[in-house]
Design an enzyme around this catalytic site. Structure first.
Site, mmCIF file in Angstrom:
data_model
loop_
_atom_site.group_PDB
_atom_site.id
_atom_site.type_symbol
_atom_site.label_atom_id
_atom_site.label_comp_id
_atom_site.label_asym_id
_atom_site.label_seq_id
_atom_site.Cartn_x
_atom_site.Cartn_y
_atom_site.Cartn_z
ATOM 1 N N CYS A 99 4.538 1.447 4.073
ATOM 2 C CA CYS A 99 3.091 1.450 4.293
ATOM 3 C C CYS A 99 2.587 2.766 3.735
ATOM 4 O O CYS A 99 3.192 3.819 3.981
ATOM 5 C CB CYS A 99 2.765 1.339 5.784
ATOM 6 S SG CYS A 99 1.000 1.550 6.162
ATOM 7 N N THR A 100 1.496 2.735 2.980
ATOM 8 C CA THR A 100 1.040 3.962 2.319
ATOM 9 C C THR A 100 0.396 4.951 3.285
ATOM 10 O O THR A 100 0.112 6.090 2.902
ATOM 11 C CB THR A 100 0.069 3.634 1.164
ATOM 12 O OG1 THR A 100 -0.974 2.774 1.631
ATOM 13 C CG2 THR A 100 0.814 2.969 0.013
ATOM 14 N N HIS A 101 0.169 4.544 4.537
ATOM 15 C CA HIS A 101 -0.243 5.513 5.554
ATOM 16 C C HIS A 101 0.927 6.388 6.009
ATOM 17 O O HIS A 101 0.739 7.536 6.405
ATOM 18 C CB HIS A 101 -0.811 4.792 6.785
ATOM 19 C CG HIS A 101 -2.197 4.272 6.636
ATOM 20 N ND1 HIS A 101 -2.502 3.164 5.870
ATOM 21 C CD2 HIS A 101 -3.379 4.691 7.169
ATOM 22 C CE1 HIS A 101 -3.804 2.930 5.941
ATOM 23 N NE2 HIS A 101 -4.353 3.843 6.722
ATOM 24 N N CYS A 143 -1.664 -0.879 -0.789
ATOM 25 C CA CYS A 143 -1.488 -1.315 0.599
ATOM 26 C C CYS A 143 -0.346 -2.316 0.587
ATOM 27 O O CYS A 143 -0.410 -3.320 -0.138
ATOM 28 C CB CYS A 143 -2.772 -1.957 1.120
ATOM 29 S SG CYS A 143 -2.618 -2.778 2.724
ATOM 30 N N ASN A 144 0.705 -2.041 1.341
ATOM 31 C CA ASN A 144 1.866 -2.924 1.329
ATOM 32 C C ASN A 144 1.545 -4.308 1.865
ATOM 33 O O ASN A 144 2.002 -5.317 1.328
ATOM 34 C CB ASN A 144 2.995 -2.290 2.144
ATOM 35 C CG ASN A 144 3.644 -1.124 1.442
ATOM 36 O OD1 ASN A 144 4.659 -1.266 0.773
ATOM 37 N ND2 ASN A 144 3.058 0.059 1.581
#
Length: 276
Positions: free
Chosen positions: A183-185, A72-73
């Protein structure tokens, strides 16, 4: 029993990192925690992000993980350095791997970063990029609508296209040739983002993060050598069936080992702290 790699995220976005680790390191078991009930982290105060992240870390330590990946950034920007200082196991974030990849790819040394409000406000990517190449030009833009879009399962179609197009409008014509999905999303929206920025190379940090995990495992002689096939466990503070369906449909992660958990209050992590 093999000790697993622990992965944490504010929700399901960290599965983009988990899937890459599973691909590159198929023998390594994974324990994943996604805090979907309290997602997104980006707009939250720093102290709240810190508290939530340490709750997840505490849970992972009770699972006897051998390494933690903060996928999570926002949490990486807030907690990575203090976690590395306090824990006696390796801790990996997702910001520097993404920055390294962008510097390697960019031809005009002009990079844009999109992320949550918290990640962009932290300037973590700008600092990481300038630590690698002090002359790189960096554009930064918060895209707070992207995470809710992904968490509700809207990753394509007219609604996703409209939100992405409107959110990225301030970057049009800025002159960068490389975009970091901070962002990993966001990789789950990558096809839509690429359609809005057709001449730009889009970077997600999952692949580079998995390489760093692999390197650290070998460096510390912690890599799994004997297990034929890894067994993974997934936890969510949200709804387990929804998590399972999204993991399967988006990332081809098929598992029956998904459980809903509740995270509340600080967990006792002192036993795993580095001795002073």
């Amino acid at each position: 029993m093999s000790r697993p790699i622990g992965i944490i995220d504010s929700g399901i976005g960290g599965l983009t990192v988990a899937s890459e680790i599973m691909r590159q390191l198929p023998k390594e078991p994974i324990v994943y925690i996604g805090d979907s009930a309290r997602c997104p982290y980006g707009p939250r105060p720093v102290e709240e992000v810190r508290a939530f992240t340490w709750q997840m870390i505490g849970r992972l330590l009770h699972e006897d993980v051998k390494m933690i990946v903060i996928a999570c950034n926002t949490a990486t920007a807030v907690v990575l350095e203090e976690a590395r200082a306090q824990l006696d196991i390796p801790v990996v974030g997702v910001i520097r791997p993404g920055a390294i990849s962008a510097i390697q790819v960019s031809e005009n040394r002009h990079v844009a970063v999109i992320g949550t409000i918290g990640t962009i406000a932290s300037n973590a990517y700008t600092m990481a990029l300038h630590s690698i190449d002090e002359n790189v030009t960096v554009e930064s833009l918060a895209c707070p609508l992207f995470v809710p879009l992904v968490e509700q399962g809207t990753i394509k179609g007219p609604e996703a296209e409209a939100v992405v197009r409107e959110s990225l409008a301030p970057l049009q014509g800025a002159g960068f040739d490389t975009l970091i999905l901070g962002c990993t999303h966001y990789p789950l929206l990558k096809p839509v983002i690429e359609a809005c920025l057709p001449s730009v190379t889009v970077i997600s940090s999952g692949e580079e993060t998995a390489r760093e995990v692999s390197s650290l495992l070998f460096y510390h002689s912690m890599n799994e050598q004997h297990q034929a096939k890894a067994t993974h466990r997934f936890y969510t503070t949200g709804e387990a069936n929804q998590f399972k369906q999204l993991a399967a449909s988006w990332l081809n992660i098929h598992t029956d080992s998904v459980a809903s958990i509740h995270l509340d209050g600080p967990l006792p992590v002192q036993a795993t702290m580095k001795s002073k």
